[in-house]
Design an enzyme around this catalytic site. Structure first.
Site: not given
Ligand code: 13P
Ligand code: G3H
Ligand code: ZN
Length: 334
Positions: A56, A93-94, A115, A190, A234-235
């Site tokens: 990320s 990621d993002h 994103d 989160g 998806a946690s």
């Molecule tokens: P969680 O916060 O549900 O683990 O999601 C992580 C995520 O989507 C990272 O891009």
């Molecule tokens: O979707 C976001 C991820 O959980 C990454 O989070 O930007 O705090 O590393 P972060």
């Molecule tokens: Zn995400």
């Protein structure tokens, strides 16, 4: 310019094709440090699962993206050393701008997410199309997003969710040529994904969150059959981890995640990438808090990061075996 092939990584194309065909999902685990990476790689080697290593913006800031790239390269060799060559994707990621995506592609990432979901539709299309045009020159795969997830992460913030509109997806794909699509069907980032008042209770008093919007997912699948869908947020926020954290001095309130049976159901559909970060954070925090509370004289970080790494590895193996069903699927890519 470094190609991801020089780092022995793969892009996500074949992984997603096989995952949709086989009714399972590829794990996308976030990493920021050595211990997380060791846990991910050893869990995936032991279960023979392909894996997407996600970086990320927060991770790049925390750990330095050059170091993360070399860790990912090391992960390929480490897997082989552990006894099994698994396919490894290094994914942004993002990604929040075209420039960030391009710079990651230039330094060896095999997959990027742009994103644009927080922008108006036309701007999202424009940004995504520009990243795709650049990425495809280097055979790098691109994930876009339609719909907005609620929840707060360091760099991902949205006050409330907007479900993906199925009538937009075909147009978005045609205009952008993106390789996979993240959608919003009720998950969020989160550890506080649902408010207790949104939940019902089962007979033993356990909170049951509202189900994901599988009706929206089905409508999307009808519009774009066989197209790779991604689920963020998806946690599952395991209750035992939250309990351990709070028992040893933590203060997590109303922590509620997506039940694993919902994710299992999603993984059987066109959802072929499932993002998990928060559960790993909970596993590490629970293990570190417990260890330090029980061993107040210890000050060698290896002594408490070791158990945290073991706990993370167990968590990832359980996800792979019981939720994503990606175990043994590395065999399809030999
Ligand atoms: P969680 O916060 O549900 O683990 O999601 C992580 C995520 O989507 C990272 O891009
Ligand atoms: O979707 C976001 C991820 O959980 C990454 O989070 O930007 O705090 O590393 P972060
Ligand atoms: Zn995400």
């Amino acid at each position: 310019m470094v190609s991801y092939r020089d780092l022995d990584l793969v892009n996500s194309k074949k992984l997603f094709e096989k995952a949709i065909e086989g009714g399972y999902a590829i794990p996308a685990f976030n990493f920021n440090n050595l211990e997380q990476l060791q846990a991910i790689v050893s869990a995936c080697v032991e279960t023979k699962s392909p894996v997407i290593l996600q970086v990320s913006k927060g991770a790049r800031k925390y750990a330095n993206q050059t170091l993360l790239k070399h860790l990912a390269k090391g992960a390929v060799e480490y897997a082989e050393e552990l006894g099994y060559k698994i396919p490894i994707v290094l994914h942004l990621d993002h990604g929040d701008s075209v420039e960030t995506c391009k710079s990651c592609i230039d330094m060896g990432f095999s997959s990027v997410m742009i994103d644009g979901s927080h922008h108006p539709y036309e701007k999202n299309v424009e940004m995504t199309a520009e990243v795709v045009e650049y990425a495809h020159k280097y055979d790098v795969t691109v994930e876009g997003e339609l719909g907005v997830l609620s929840g707060i992460e360091d760099d991902v913030e949205a006050a409330k969710s907007v479900y993906t509109q199925p009538e937009e997806v075909e147009d978005f794909l045609n205009k952008t040529n993106v390789d996979s699509l993240a959608i919003s069907i009720g998950t969020s980032h989160g550890a506080n994904k649902f408010k207790p008042e949104q939940c019902t209770r089962d007979e033993s008093g356990i909170l049951i969150p509202p189900p994901l919007r599988f009706d929206i997912l089905e409508e999307i699948e009808k519009k774009i059959p066989g197209f790779p869908i991604v689920l963020h947020g998806a946690s599952s926020v395991p209750a035992d981890l939250v309990e351990t954290i709070n028992q040893y001095g933590g203060d997590l309130k109303d922590a509620i995640g997506v039940p694993e049976d919902q994710l299992r159901k999603a993984a059987k559909s066109a959802v072929c990438k499932i993002n998990i970060d928060s559960d790993g954070r909970l596993a590490v925090t629970a293990a570190v808090r417990k260890f330090l509370a029980e061993n107040p004289a210890v000050f060698d970080p290896r002594k408490y990061l070791g158990p945290a790494r073991d706990s993370l590895k167990d968590l990832y193996k359980r996800k792979i075996n019981n939720v994503l069903a990606s175990n043994e699927k590395a065999l399809e890519h030999q």
